[in-house]
Design a protein around this motif. Structure first.
Motif: not given
Length: 544
Positions: A279-300
């Protein structure tokens, strides 16, 4: 089974056709008549139930239902969070089927295990207790989401499943609690587990699930206190639990993640190809190996992390600087969320080197900036934040990780205890120091203003502490539902970082998703329409 890090599927029953009498089991293969007589088959069946107990999709997906995170490519989570779900929403049917299929597997195990005559009564009672725990956990999850649900305590047929009625939620909860109380004596303590059995259900796990179930009812806080004190004060009986010294190590250090004094029960994974999650593949930044961002933390979520002096960012004297928002904050923010100009090497690098994550549009010296926020680009975070928690520096390609996912931690017991004592009007400096103060000290706070008991009503402080401590562990959505504040937290925009020069809309913070939550309907999920069509006894929840 000697080691739950082995991910085994149940051995298939081989049904052999022959002319022999139907009540005589074959001697050259396992059948329904002799499968359970083999010890290895019993343990394989047990392992199968462990593997069905929960999974990474349920674990992380719960965050996308809450105000902690937003999923831009999971249609079910988008539909539910935006208030557009209905009885045909696939997740409602999928989760319902998942929990009930696990319950069926558990009931089959319990109905047949006594056919085994070689393992011995003590061992069989322990195995039954473990499976009864899993069955109780599934029933709890069902009633948490759907309210009144069928209570299934034996292996029913397909025909029986078409006529079974819903059981009132209170009765389901009472069943869960009674089961957990009944099995404790048959389970070992954490300290009695040999290394090869790390991850199996213990007395501590049964108490931790009791505490959670009781806490979620809202009106059984005295019982929560009793259960928590049992776990906290009776190490000789229940096992020794304590907070590990480094918060991040619980999630990212492979050695500590698997074996530590804080985890009470975790989903067990093994590096390489045995049992992993990606799952972390779609949580991490692209520059460190992430793929598609599937779950983004909120400002809240970011905003709820306090300052090092113990004050919230909007409190007078907090010292919060909106132009430099991530300094002097709760250290768990940096352990959990990746923000603009984050030093990714803080606790683990990229190929052994340091890496700065540039997220603000136009800020990355390398063009184009792979992690920069860009509206509508699914490879970048829609909120301008990525996850750091559960980053595994030893992961294989595509963030294939063998790190465990913690279902119950001792930290949660301390938070449960603090909330229950506070709700009963029994919060004291001693209770604070044992719970909130201890968690903050472990996190890295040193200012006495943050560590000392503030007095007065600390309800919101405890709630904020739960959010910071347990982010990305699937708990937040439960909390805002049981506190009956989901209609506030999920009835507004979810926001992202402040990157816009236009201050006229939400002071420049990204509008990520407009959330909608109908309090007369959405505190319960819909009974799946497909199940209703098969069973008229499954009346629909209000509003669907």
């Amino acid at each position: 089974m000697k080691n739950l890090t082995k991910y085994l599927a149940i051995t298939s029953l081989i049904l052999v056709s022959s002319c022999r009498k139907l009540d005589i089991g074959p001697t050259d293969a396992y059948s329904t008549l002799n499968f359970w007589t083999a010890d290895a088959n019993v343990y394989n069946a047990l392992n199968n139930n462990y593997s069905l107990m929960y999974n990474s999709g349920l674990y992380f997906g719960a965050e996308g239902l809450s105000d902690n995170a937003y999923s831009q490519n999971n249609n079910d989570l988008i539909q539910i969070a935006s208030g557009n779900a209905n009885s045909l929403t696939p997740k409602f049917a999928g989760d319902w089927a998942y929990y009930y299929s696990t319950i069926k597997s558990c009931n089959q195990f319990l109905a047949n295990i006594d056919q085994n005559t070689t393992l011995g009564a003590i061992t069989l009672n322990r195995l039954k207790a473990e499976v009864r725990f899993i069955r109780a956990f599934e029933h709890f999850n069902l009633t948490k989401w759907y309210g009144d649900v069928p209570l299934v305590t034996n292996d029913i047929t397909q025909e029986e499943a078409k006529t079974i009625s819903k059981t009132p939620k209170a009765q389901v909860v009472d069943f869960v609690i009674s089961e957990l109380k009944a099995i404790v004596s048959a389970l070992p303590s954490k300290d009695q587990l040999p290394a090869g059995e790390n991850g199996r259900i213990t007395k501590g796990a049964a108490l931790a699930l009791q505490a959670r179930v009781l806490l979620y009812q809202g009106n059984r806080m005295a019982e929560v206190v009793t259960v928590c004190e049992d776990l906290m004060n009776n190490a000789s009986t229940n096992g020794t639990y304590s907070l590990v010294s480094n918060y991040s190590d619980l999630f990212s250090n492979p050695t500590i993640n698997h074996t530590n004094t804080e985890s009470i029960l975790s989903l067990q994974y093994v590096p390489a190809t045995t049992r992993t999650w990606t799952d972390f593949w779609d949580f991490a930044p692209n520059s460190v190996g992430g793929r598609v961002n599937a779950l983004a933390p909120t400002q809240e979520l970011v905003d709820d992390y306090i300052m090092l002096n113990g004050r919230g960012i909007t409190d007078a004297g907090s010292g919060y600087d909106e132009n430099n928002p991530y300094i002097n904050r709760d250290p768990r923010l940096t352990a959990t969320v990746v923000y603009d100009r984050y030093n990714w090497n803080n606790g683990g690098g990229v190929n052994g080197t340091s890496k700065i994550i540039y997220i603000k549009p136009g800020s990355d010296p390398t063009r184009p900036g792979p992690d920069e926020y860009s509206s509508g680009r699914q490879s970048s975070s829609p909120s301008g934040y990525y996850w750091r928690k559960y980053f595994d520096p030893s992961a294989l390609a595509n963030f294939t990780s063998g790190n465990n996912l913690h279902l119950f931690r001792y930290a949660e017991i301390l938070l449960d205890y603090a909330e229950a004592k506070n709700s009963l009007g029994q919060m004291t400096a001693a209770v604070w120091n044992q719970t909130i103060g201890a968690l903050r000290a472990r996190a890295g706070f040193t200012d006495q203003a943050a560590l000392s008991y503030p007095g007065g009503d600390v309800t919101n402080i405890i709630r904020r502490e739960r959010r910071a401590e347990l982010a990305l562990e699937g708990i937040r959505i439960d909390d805002i539902r049981r506190w009956r504040i989901a209609e506030t937290m999920l009835n507004r925009y979810a926001h992202g970082a402040k990157f816009s020069g236009d201050q006229s809309t939400d002071n420049g913070y990204i509008r990520v998703q407009l959330r909608r939550f109908n309090p007369s309907r959405d505190y319960l999920w819909a009974i799946p329409s497909g199940d209703q069509s098969l069973n008229a006894q499954l009346t629909q929840n209000p509003g669907y």
